[in-house]
Design a protein around this motif. Structure first.
Motif, PDB file in Angstrom:
ATOM      1  N   VAL A  97       0.851  -1.265   0.125  1.00 19.63           N
ATOM      2  CA  VAL A  97       0.000   0.095   0.160  1.00 19.63           C
ATOM      3  C   VAL A  97       0.854   1.259  -0.038  1.00 19.63           C
ATOM      4  N   ASP A  98       0.532   2.281  -0.678  1.00 14.84           N
ATOM      5  CA  ASP A  98       1.029   3.550  -0.697  1.00 14.84           C
ATOM      6  C   ASP A  98       0.220   4.622  -0.207  1.00 14.84           C
ATOM      7  N   ILE A  99       0.778   5.164   0.936  1.00 12.32           N
ATOM      8  CA  ILE A  99       0.178   6.475   1.658  1.00 12.32           C
ATOM      9  C   ILE A  99       0.737   7.530   1.022  1.00 12.32           C
ATOM     10  N   LYS A 100      -0.139   8.586   0.372  1.00 14.35           N
ATOM     11  CA  LYS A 100       0.524   9.610  -0.383  1.00 14.35           C
ATOM     12  C   LYS A 100       0.341  10.762   0.505  1.00 14.35           C
ATOM     13  N   ALA A 101       1.287  11.713   0.981  1.00 15.32           N
ATOM     14  CA  ALA A 101       1.392  12.888   1.480  1.00 15.32           C
ATOM     15  C   ALA A 101       1.262  13.962   0.683  1.00 15.32           C
ATOM     16  N   PRO A 102       0.460  15.172   0.833  1.00 13.75           N
ATOM     17  CA  PRO A 102       0.519  16.281   0.000  1.00 13.75           C
ATOM     18  C   PRO A 102       1.847  16.924  -0.273  1.00 13.75           C
ATOM     19  N   ASN A 103       2.682  16.684   0.573  1.00 15.39           N
ATOM     20  CA  ASN A 103       4.517  17.021   0.052  1.00 15.39           C
ATOM     21  C   ASN A 103       4.963  16.242  -0.843  1.00 15.39           C
ATOM     22  N   GLY A 104       4.308  15.455  -1.455  1.00 17.65           N
ATOM     23  CA  GLY A 104       4.499  14.523  -2.590  1.00 17.65           C
ATOM     24  C   GLY A 104       5.351  12.999  -2.016  1.00 17.65           C
ATOM     25  N   GLU A 105       5.557  13.051  -0.828  1.00 13.08           N
ATOM     26  CA  GLU A 105       6.162  11.882  -0.266  1.00 13.08           C
ATOM     27  C   GLU A 105       5.159  10.449  -0.240  1.00 13.08           C
ATOM     28  N   VAL A 106       5.719   9.404  -0.616  1.00  5.01           N
ATOM     29  CA  VAL A 106       4.847   8.109  -0.801  1.00  5.01           C
ATOM     30  C   VAL A 106       5.429   7.276   0.272  1.00  5.01           C
ATOM     31  N   TYR A 107       4.575   6.765   1.251  1.00  2.00           N
ATOM     32  CA  TYR A 107       4.917   5.689   2.368  1.00  2.00           C
ATOM     33  C   TYR A 107       4.505   4.459   2.022  1.00  2.00           C
TER      34      TYR A 107
END
Length: 197
Positions: A88-98
């Protein structure tokens, strides 16, 4: 291909060994995505979802606090599935993908009120059809099927000799899921409803 938003329908114990399952649903196709998790993960996630506040922060609390520091969550997407494991990819508003486990992503989804999504092609591989009656019997849930599904169910008598639901592929998918839970045909045909009381 566009992503499909999934519904989350809680943590359940199913099968003869009470395996723990987080249940996602693809509403447009009336298909379930069972996510098998350990009993410990299941208890922790169920506690988070029930709003239980432990004395000390949990790993889910930490994840959500860190994500809040990055500005929150834009999207949560099932990116891949391999040998029983969801990526699973969790995408943050700053462009980071966790990169995340699906069980952790469920807690993040609930905290930020962001649905989990996936591409339809991937969902077709990992989901199984379940009728409203099956969902009620095995998960004790009442889920309303979209109107189009209702129309399909009225035609099931046309081919009842070859398929219980009128959709042979859906029946095969459901049978495979039940067999993965350790159940077989004799469990369904015993007729011993009194044992449930």
């Amino acid at each position: 291909m566009s992503d499909v938003s999934l519904e989350f329908h809680g943590i359940h114990q199913v099968g003869p060994e009470d395996d723990v399952c987080a249940l996602l649903r693809w509403p447009e196709e009336n298909r379930l995505i069972p996510v098998w998790i350990s009993p410990i993960e299941g208890m922790q996630l169920a506690a988070v979802l029930d709003g239980h506040q432990p004395n000390r922060p949990t790993s889910h609390d930490l994840i959500c606090e860190v994500l809040e520091g990055t500005g929150g969550v834009d999207a949560i997407e099932i990116a891949n599935y391999h040998q029983g494991t969801f990526m699973v990819d969790i995408k943050a508003p700053n462009g980071e993908v966790y990169d995340s486990r699906l069980s952790d992503a469920l807690a993040v989804s609930e905290y930020f009120n962001v649905p989990i999504s996936a591409e339809a092609d991937l969902l077709a591989q990992v989901s199984v059809y379940a009728s409203d009656a099956d969902v009620k019997e095995y998960f004790d849930l009442e889920i309303s099927t979209p109107a189009a599904g209702d129309n399909l169910s009225t035609s099931e008598n046309n081919d009842s000799s070859t398929s219980a639901s009128g959709n042979a592929q859906a029946d095969a998918d459901f049978e495979a899921m039940m067999r993965s839970l350790g159940m077989d045909e004799k469990d369904f045909l015993s007729g011993d409803d009194d044992e449930k009381n």
